[in-house]
Design an enzyme around this catalytic site. Structure first.
Site, PDB file in Angstrom:
ATOM      1  N   GLU A 414      48.634 -29.773  -8.119  1.00  0.00           N
ATOM      2  CA  GLU A 414      49.978 -29.375  -8.237  1.00  0.00           C
ATOM      3  C   GLU A 414      50.327 -27.664  -8.232  1.00  0.00           C
ATOM      4  OE1 GLU A 414      51.483 -32.188 -11.167  1.00  0.00           O
ATOM      5  OE2 GLU A 414      52.349 -33.143  -9.665  1.00  0.00           O
ATOM      6  N   GLU A 484      46.706 -40.260  -6.913  1.00  0.00           N
ATOM      7  CA  GLU A 484      47.402 -40.563  -8.500  1.00  0.00           C
ATOM      8  C   GLU A 484      48.523 -41.852  -8.155  1.00  0.00           C
ATOM      9  OE1 GLU A 484      49.201 -37.801 -11.068  1.00  0.00           O
ATOM     10  OE2 GLU A 484      47.554 -36.207 -10.563  1.00  0.00           O
TER      11      GLU A 484
HETATM   12  C1  GAL Z   1      51.239 -35.863 -11.716  1.00  0.00           C
HETATM   13  C2  GAL Z   1      50.303 -34.868 -12.282  1.00  0.00           C
HETATM   14  C3  GAL Z   1      49.562 -35.349 -13.536  1.00  0.00           C
HETATM   15  C4  GAL Z   1      50.656 -36.062 -14.514  1.00  0.00           C
HETATM   16  C5  GAL Z   1      51.227 -37.022 -13.724  1.00  0.00           C
HETATM   17  C6  GAL Z   1      52.079 -37.804 -14.784  1.00  0.00           C
HETATM   18  O1  GAL Z   1      52.176 -35.253 -10.975  1.00  0.00           O
HETATM   19  O2  GAL Z   1      49.219 -34.659 -11.294  1.00  0.00           O
HETATM   20  O3  GAL Z   1      48.924 -34.264 -14.116  1.00  0.00           O
HETATM   21  O4  GAL Z   1      51.402 -35.057 -14.836  1.00  0.00           O
HETATM   22  O5  GAL Z   1      51.896 -36.571 -12.863  1.00  0.00           O
HETATM   23  O6  GAL Z   1      51.791 -38.365 -15.866  1.00  0.00           O
END
Ligand code: GAL
Length: 952
Positions: A414, A484
């Site tokens: 990010e 993620e």
């Molecule tokens: C993503 C980010 C993580 C964390 C997650 C939400 O956007 O890469 O670091 O913030 O969301 O828990």
């Protein structure tokens, strides 16, 4: 006149620092002497960078009245100042590269003698494995440099400064620096020397940097080894009879390394002055046919994002904690880890090599806070910062390049897009062509070798799987991963099985990494575990920092147990009627020879016989149909089922023999539903109505007791203490049902009594359940019948008005005065919800009321057991028609809903029991998509029954 001390300008300097040696490969130990400087240090914390001068670094300085601090450690977790949690907001004004005047600064001092055996010749370096966020270092009064890059190693040459006794190592650490702009990861801000400090002897002719190239040709079965070394020497691998010069290639037959069978060969790099142990894994990573292949095979990531976390020590992890993480991952069938969002302690990567996990090694880079200003002034798109970015890339790649487990180098997280990222990718591609480059922020895949996304919903993932998502030409040629997905905050995530089905169906989808591994709760004397805001932070993001598959103390959450089942490497399906079981090997590389299979047969959930099952050592992708034995003696009239389990046949490095890897259950004879012939009728007496074993309030028709067991407040219940995933994240809009439910008033339903009717064989109570200020309601009828012994309740619910939202739950709740032990036949042992229920195993279970609770750091709905046929609690036996969801707790849903920490929950006298006909799904909307439509609990007409009797 204005003045500013130039002595502190380095703090706001965008350059990576000065004085440090070039980055090089990290290794734990060699035959060169080393002295750990971990342990107790002296500490003085000042509120600003220039509150104190640097005279503390001089020899002879008396720090006798300073505090003591443990290194590795964070001073804010050792009683000096407080941690701060923000997700993406910078906790200081955004004016790069400037940082606040209020800049906590920790002066650290350590006095040490050289061990007797420390050689007089050669040089020495002092190595810092991690310091947040910026440090200036002196040895014996000489300034040796300063650095930024918190989770990266920095070495300084100090041989010329050392003396046998009384060396003074002084380190001034600033919480905020220009580097902080590059370290805006979603985690606690925790200054300190949080990784090891080591003094390394560097004999003449010792190893500098070296690069182990160990490829594997899956066609010939041969590995090719070449170790490039800055200092010439020899490389030996006894098991392979290898003894070659550095820089020379040798090709021999080898067993390859992969995450399932992580074969490592011990070797040695020997130069004139040093012997460095090597652990070599042969494998080749390529992009081919639009897929990521290792050793010729496309692999499927069953991964997780791991931050380093310990509830007392923060990011200062010891080796045993790291090993515990790896063992837990292996035991839960995970095969991959993304080191979100920085290179981990290097020893963690040794463990990944050893136990077998694919790794995305991510650089210490995130500038997420710039999103607040549309990414204006983003350092990754500003050439002044590029040297710092390249320094970070180099420090990661050089440190970690000899780990076979690493598949991807990730540029960071990010950080938007920009020239600096491109420069990093170019440098990495040039330095290491044997691995691929990852970065999620690059949706066009300009700089990356994989199309990576976060939290894409099922529908989009399916489109991508079918290659219907468009995108640039380059992107269409690349495999897809979700770096993620499935946000494990609080109760959840739901929908894992549905994702996995897509990953397994479409080749292009090479799996994903759950967000995230562990809740970053901090042990707190009053709150149990603290989260954002608990330290009085000005800006914070609450419990968004508690979104892991394991609790802060590393107890697996139900989410991890579910994930283990969803990604199990053996599929076991069966047909109870024809007595066969179909076994499929879903590993990418391993055959099934490491597993033993076992069958068992359950009658009413109780195992009556079991034995071993002979299953061929199937190769990956192969399936076999295996005949089960003759079912044990006839159990007519009872519910029966088979359970088949795949277990580790032998002890392995990560699990004992008998550890369950995969399982399947399949019914044989269906459950006979409870039936109650209504032979009794209700009788009106003094203030009460009796019906069989039950007594009711004569005026309201409310149940008072069954068989002498007092029952309190039984009525329809639709509310649940909203989960983090129900509430959703602020930026999510239309389906944040937790918010919509509350707005509608589902947490304050009123129960209007319309009629209490007595007939020959039933007591009928008519009600309407609805919230103030709204026209929607649920016409609810309770119909009670009895055969004299048992009492049957049939609940009929008819929604009225225009229901635009699903219901949180639908069932009844009541209080029992004395209850503790619980027995049930149904799903267990842990909790389950509609879109997270694969791990729920049908059987006989027992627990206590306390044992049924799942300790989510922020209290919320939890603890439901699925598919319950019957349950016994507090002297009552309850049978369901159909099966129901069972929950019991020592507090009300309203108390659970109001609690912010577990310590807010104080057990009352009454145990509150919920018997639910339905529950709404969990989804993942605290950051991702909500539950899929098939898991919504729609407000529609429903009828369900329970039969009550006194427990046997
Ligand atoms: C993503 C980010 C993580 C964390 C997650 C939400 O956007 O890469 O670091 O913030 O969301 O828990």
């Amino acid at each position: 006149m204005s003045f500013r001390t130039t002595a502190v300008d380095y703090v706001e300097d965008v350059s990576p620092g000065s004085g440090a040696l070039p980055p090089r490969a990290w290794y734990a130990a060699s035959d060169a002497k080393a002295l750990s400087l971990n342990g107790s240090w002296r500490l003085r914390v000042s509120a600003t960078i220039d509150a104190e001068d640097d005279s503390f670094a001089e020899e002879g300085y008396d720090a006798g009245d300073w505090a003591e601090v443990q290194v590795p450690g964070h001073w804010v977790l050792q009683g000096h100042g407080s941690p701060i949690y923000t997700n993406h907001l910078y906790p200081f004004p955004v004016d790069p590269p400037h940082v606040p005047t209020e800049n906590p600064t920790g002066d650290h001092l350590r006095v040490f003698d050289l061990p007797e055996a420390w050689p007089a010749d050669g040089g020495a370096v002092v190595r810092f494995d991690g310091v947040e966020s910026c440090a200036r270092v002196w040895l014996n009064g000489t300034d040796i440099g300063e650095f930024k890059g918190s989770r990266l190693p920095h070495e300084f040459a100090v041989g010329h400064l050392l003396k046998p006794k009384g060396n003074v190592l002084a380190v001034r650490v600033h919480q905020w620096s220009a580097g902080s702009y590059l370290e805006d990861q979603d985690q606690w801000w925790l200054p300190g020397i949080f990784r090891d400090v080591t003094l390394l002897h560097r004999p003449a002719g010792s190893v500098l940097d070296f690069f182990v190239h160990a490829g594997y040709d899956h066609v010939t079965g041969e590995g090719t080894l070449r170790v490039d070394s800055d200092v010439d020497g020899r490389v030996t691998v006894p098991a392979l009879d290898i003894d070659v010069a550095t820089g020379e290639s040798v090709t021999v037959a080898v067993e390859p390394w992969n995450a399932e069978t992580p074969r490592l060969y011990d070797g040695e790099l020997v130069t004139e002055g040093e012997r460095v142990p090597l652990r070599i894994g042969f494998r080749t990573i390529v992009l081919e046919d639009g897929l990521l292949k290792v050793n010729g095979k496309a692999i499927l990531f069953k991964g997780v994002n791991r931050h380093e976390w310990h509830p007392e020590k923060g990011r200062a992890l010891d080796l045993e904690t790291m090993r515990e993480d790896v063992l837990l991952m292996k035991r839960h069938n995970l095969n991959a880890v993304r080191t979100s969002h920085y290179p981990p302690h290097p020893a963690f990567l040794d463990l990944c090599d050893e136990y077998g996990l694919w790794v995305i090694d991510e650089c210490d880079l995130e500038t997420h806070g710039f999103t607040e200003q549309d990414w204006r002034d983003n350092p990754v798109d500003d050439d002044r910062w590029t040297p710092a970015l390249l320094d970070r890339a180099a420090r990661m790649v050089e440190r970690d390049k000899n780990h076979p487990s690493i598949v991807f180098w990730s540029l960071g997280n990010e950080a938007g897009t920009g020239r600096g990222l491109t420069a990093m990718a170019e440098w990495i591609h040039g330095r290491d062509s044997s691995r691929l480059v990852h970065y999620e922020g690059d949706w066009n895949c300009r700089d990356t070798d994989v199309y990576s996304r976060m939290y894409a919903n099922h529908a989009e993932v399916e489109q991508i799987g079918k290659e219907l998502d468009g995108g640039t030409h380059k992107r269409r040629e690349l495999p897809f991963i979700q770096c993620e997905y499935a946000h494990a905050m609080g109760n959840g995530p739901g929908g894992l099985a549905d994702y996995q089905e897509l990953f397994e169906k479409h080749d292009r989808l090479q799996g994903g990494f759950i967000w995230e591994w562990i809740d970053h709760g901090i042990t707190h004397p009053e709150l149990g575990y603290a989260y954002g805001g608990d330290f009085g932070e000005e800006l914070h993001d609450g419990n968004f920092v508690c979104d892991g598959l394991i609790f802060p103390d590393r107890t697996p959450s139900p989410g991890l147990v579910e994930y283990k089942k969803v990604i199990e490497p053996v599929r076991i399906e069966g047909d109870g009627a024809d007595g066969t079981v179909r076994v499929t090997n879903k590993y990418d590389f391993a055959d099934l020879s490491a597993l033993a299979f076992e069958w068992s047969y359950q009658v009413e959930g109780e195992t009556v016989e079991s034995g071993s099952l002979s299953v061929p050592a199937l190769k990956p992708g192969e399936t076999a149909d295996v005949k089960l034995p003759e079912p044990p003696a006839d159990h007519r009239g009872a519910e029966t089922q088979w359970t088949v389990r795949a277990l580790l046949a032998q002890d392995t490095s990560w699990g004992p023999a008998g550890h369950v890897v995969a399982w399947g259950q399949f019914p044989v004879a269906a459950r006979p539903l409870p039936s109650v012939a209504p032979t009794e009728g209700p009788v009106r007496g003094e203030g009460q109505i009796t019906l069989g074993p039950a007594a009711f309030d004569a005026r309201t028709g409310a149940l008072r007791s069954v068989g002498g067991v007092p029952v309190e407040g039984m009525r329809l219940d639709v509310w649940r203490a909203t989960t983090d995933n129900d509430d959703g994240a602020e930026w999510q809009t239309d389906t944040r049902y937790g918010v919509l439910w509350r707005a509608l008033g589902l947490h304050r339903m009123q129960h209007r009594l319309d009629a209490v009717e007595l007939s020959d064989d039933a007591l009928t109570v008519r009600t309407r359940v609805s919230p103030a200020a709204r026209e929607v309601g649920l016409a609810t009828v309770y119909r009670w019948t009895s055969d004299g012994d048992r009492l049957k309740l049939t609940v009929s619910v008819a929604p009225e008005g225009d229901w635009t939202v699903p219901l949180p739950r639908l069932g009844i709740r009541f209080g029992l005065a004395e209850a503790d032990a619980v027995r049930w036949f149904g799903g267990g042992p842990g909790e389950a919800y509609p879109d997270s229920r694969l791990a729920s195993t049908v059987g006989r279970w027992q627990s206590t009321v306390d044992g049924l609770q799942t300790p989510y750091v922020r209290p919320q709905e939890n603890g439901a057991r699925a598919d319950v046929r019957w349950a016994e609690i507090g002297g009552l036996r309850i049978e369901g028609d159909p099966e129901f969801w069972f929950t019991a707790r020592r507090w009300t849903t309203e108390q659970l809903d109001a609690a912010t920490h577990l310590t807010d929950l104080t057990p009352g006298e009454t145990v509150w029991v919920n018997l639910d006909h339905g529950q709404h799904g969990l989804g993942s909307q605290s950051c991702g998509p909500g539950p899929l439509p098939q898991y919504h609990l729609k407000a529609e007409p429903a009828q369900f029954s329970f039969v009550f009797s006194t427990a046997r």
